[in-house]
Scaffold this active site. Structure first.
Site, PDB file in Angstrom:
ATOM      1  N   HIS A  37       0.826  -1.226  -0.211  1.00 49.41           N
ATOM      2  CA  HIS A  37      -0.044   0.233  -0.114  1.00 49.41           C
ATOM      3  C   HIS A  37       0.793   1.265   0.019  1.00 49.41           C
ATOM      4  O   HIS A  37       1.881   1.181   0.549  1.00 49.41           O
ATOM      5  CB  HIS A  37      -0.967  -0.018   1.431  1.00 49.41           C
ATOM      6  CG  HIS A  37      -1.918   1.048   1.455  1.00 49.41           C
ATOM      7  ND1 HIS A  37      -1.481   2.386   1.874  1.00 49.41           N
ATOM      8  CD2 HIS A  37      -3.132   1.059   0.740  1.00 49.41           C
ATOM      9  CE1 HIS A  37      -2.825   3.070   1.586  1.00 49.41           C
ATOM     10  NE2 HIS A  37      -3.841   2.365   1.120  1.00 49.41           N
ATOM     11  N   PRO A  38       0.259   2.265  -0.587  1.00 50.67           N
ATOM     12  CA  PRO A  38       1.347   3.549  -0.829  1.00 50.67           C
ATOM     13  C   PRO A  38       2.018   4.094   0.665  1.00 50.67           C
ATOM     14  O   PRO A  38       2.988   4.504   0.621  1.00 50.67           O
ATOM     15  CB  PRO A  38       0.356   4.781  -1.421  1.00 50.67           C
ATOM     16  CG  PRO A  38      -0.398   3.882  -2.181  1.00 50.67           C
ATOM     17  CD  PRO A  38      -0.749   2.355  -1.535  1.00 50.67           C
ATOM     18  N   VAL A  39       1.250   3.852   1.879  1.00 47.03           N
ATOM     19  CA  VAL A  39       1.812   4.349   3.077  1.00 47.03           C
ATOM     20  C   VAL A  39       2.991   3.547   3.501  1.00 47.03           C
ATOM     21  O   VAL A  39       3.687   3.662   4.407  1.00 47.03           O
ATOM     22  CB  VAL A  39       1.046   4.447   4.043  1.00 47.03           C
ATOM     23  CG1 VAL A  39      -0.143   5.560   3.834  1.00 47.03           C
ATOM     24  CG2 VAL A  39       0.159   3.208   4.613  1.00 47.03           C
ATOM     25  N   LYS A  40       3.008   2.247   2.911  1.00 44.99           N
ATOM     26  CA  LYS A  40       4.282   1.153   3.508  1.00 44.99           C
ATOM     27  C   LYS A  40       5.429   1.416   2.838  1.00 44.99           C
ATOM     28  O   LYS A  40       5.733   2.393   2.251  1.00 44.99           O
ATOM     29  CB  LYS A  40       3.409  -0.342   3.124  1.00 44.99           C
ATOM     30  CG  LYS A  40       2.139  -0.394   3.671  1.00 44.99           C
ATOM     31  CD  LYS A  40       1.933  -0.820   5.149  1.00 44.99           C
ATOM     32  CE  LYS A  40       0.683  -0.531   5.769  1.00 44.99           C
ATOM     33  NZ  LYS A  40      -0.401  -1.701   5.295  1.00 44.99           N
ATOM     34  N   ILE A  41       6.329   0.265   3.072  1.00 43.05           N
ATOM     35  CA  ILE A  41       7.649   0.573   2.759  1.00 43.05           C
ATOM     36  C   ILE A  41       8.146   0.931   1.283  1.00 43.05           C
ATOM     37  O   ILE A  41       8.851   1.916   0.901  1.00 43.05           O
ATOM     38  CB  ILE A  41       8.882  -0.490   3.239  1.00 43.05           C
ATOM     39  CG1 ILE A  41       8.483  -0.530   4.983  1.00 43.05           C
ATOM     40  CG2 ILE A  41      10.383  -0.243   3.153  1.00 43.05           C
ATOM     41  CD1 ILE A  41       8.941   0.450   5.699  1.00 43.05           C
TER      42      ILE A  41
END
Ligand SMILES: *Cc1c(COP(=O)(O)O)cnc(C)c1O
Length: 381
Positions: A184-188
């Site tokens: 997901h875009p907020v992940k690493i």
């Protein structure tokens, strides 16, 4: 607004996706296996199965491990709701195990106590889902011992932990039966939406690949009849369309090229936070010396006398995108309606009352970080 986390996309990623757009294969082409191989190599596992998102990966992980009606699955209340929902998709009975307040990961001591009780009542779990909170591995070695003693499987929710290490080895490589990553875009690293299931056992991989695509197979060994021609396939199980596209996989490969830089930037900024925040009435999560966190989150616990809601509101009003990870899952109305209540998991609830995640993402500048710290200092007064 300075976000708590955000994607980092450059011309390198745009070129990689553009190339796939002109290649003739938007999905089910060569990029998905290439991305799978690269993630398997990074995490040092024999197999990686790409899926539409980590939630789908957790669902397929449960199914591959045999979770169904009548199964029991335990997870951490301090996680995203997906860690719990995956078991309920399969008709399993869900329960939680309280957290270790130092790391906010599922506590091995609490797990050991709960297992001993469950053994006496004949209610041992089939699967336990520990969560690598904020990118730091949970105590997988301790849980592996318990898994072997009590006979349950470990499905590691490593959504936060791409590139993280435990005792010198990549997360997901040694202890869990299956481990799940999120893109997901907020992940690493990101693929827009996307996930990966890491596996060591060939039989589990076969199940995951089958269930990812409708339960359909073209492999002669899995078919009941002899194939009469190349058109032929068989549906041998009830699966889903949980496939990743080649566009996503190309984006993922390009992001992997930049992963070392992402991890180094997060590490540098987190160490700087440690220094800048020293002396304020708050405590960072304990980072244990035998693990290397991917630092998905910089989560702190505010001192008990501090009004977290007021600090949160002041930060947001000043354009700082702080967040709270997480509202304990067992307090959500859906789970409350299924028998859970406030007081069930006191450490998780105490964490929730005082937790605050500060912005941390690879492209964050030191000036932005100084602004976060200055605003927090004022908000805490
Ligand atoms: C993000 C996240 C998920 C779900 O990931 P998706 O890829 O958005 O489905 C599951 N568990 C945890 C702990 C997460 O942070």
């Amino acid at each position: 607004m300075i976000p708590y986390s955000t994607q980092d996309i450059t011309a390198h990623e745009i070129a990689a996706v553009q190339e796939v757009l002109g290649s003739g294969w938007l999905t089910q082409g060569p990029m998905v296996p290439r991305f799978e191989e690269r993630v398997a190599e990074l995490h040092q596992v024999p197999h990686a199965v790409a899926v539409a998102n980590a939630t789908a990966g957790l669902h397929l992980g449960c199914l591959a491990l045999g979770v169904g009606a009548g199964s029991r699955v335990w997870t951490s209340p301090i996680s995203y709701v997906a860690s719990a929902n995956c078991a309920h998709y399969c008709g399993a009975e869900l329960d939680f195990v309280d957290i270790d307040p130092a790391t906010a990961c599922l506590s091995t001591a609490a797990l050991a106590d709960k297992l001993e009780l469950a053994r006496r009542y004949g209610t041992l779990p089939n699967v336990v889902i520990p969560v690598d909170f904020a990118g730091q591995s949970a105590d997988l070695p301790g849980m592996r011992e318990l898994a072997d003693r009590y006979g349950f499987a470990l499905l590691e929710d490593a959504s936060h932990a791409v590139g993280a290490r435990l005792q010198g080895h990549p997360v997901g490589s040694r202890h869990a039966d299956l481990a799940v990553l999120s893109f997901h875009p907020v992940k690493i690293i990101t693929t827009g939406e996307g996930g990966m299931v890491l596996a060591r056992d060939e039989r589990l991989v076969q199940q995951l690949r089958l269930l990812r695509s409708h339960g359909i197979t073209r492999e002669p060994a899995l078919m009941q009849s002899v194939s009469p021609g190349e058109w032929y396939y068989e549906q041998v199980a009830l699966g889903f369309n949980y496939r990743m596209t080649d566009l996503q996989a190309a984006l993922g490969c390009a992001q992997l090229d930049r992963l070392p830089g992402f991890l180094a930037a997060r590490q540098r900024l987190a160490t700087r936070y440690d220094r800048l925040l020293a002396g304020l009435p708050l405590q960072a999560l304990t980072r244990l010396s035998d693990r290397q966190s991917s630092l998905h989150l910089y989560a702190v616990r505010l001192a008990p006398q501090i009004d977290r809601a007021a600090v949160f509101a002041r930060m947001r009003a000043a354009g700082i995108g702080v967040q709270v990870h997480y509202i304990p899952i067992h307090l959500q109305p859906y789970w409350h309606a299924r028998g859970f209540a406030p007081g069930d998991f006191p450490q998780a609830e105490a964490w929730y009352r005082s937790a605050l995640s500060l912005p941390l993402f690879p492209a964050m500048s030191e000036a932005q970080q100084d602004e976060v710290v200055d605003t927090l200092q004022t908000a805490l007064r």
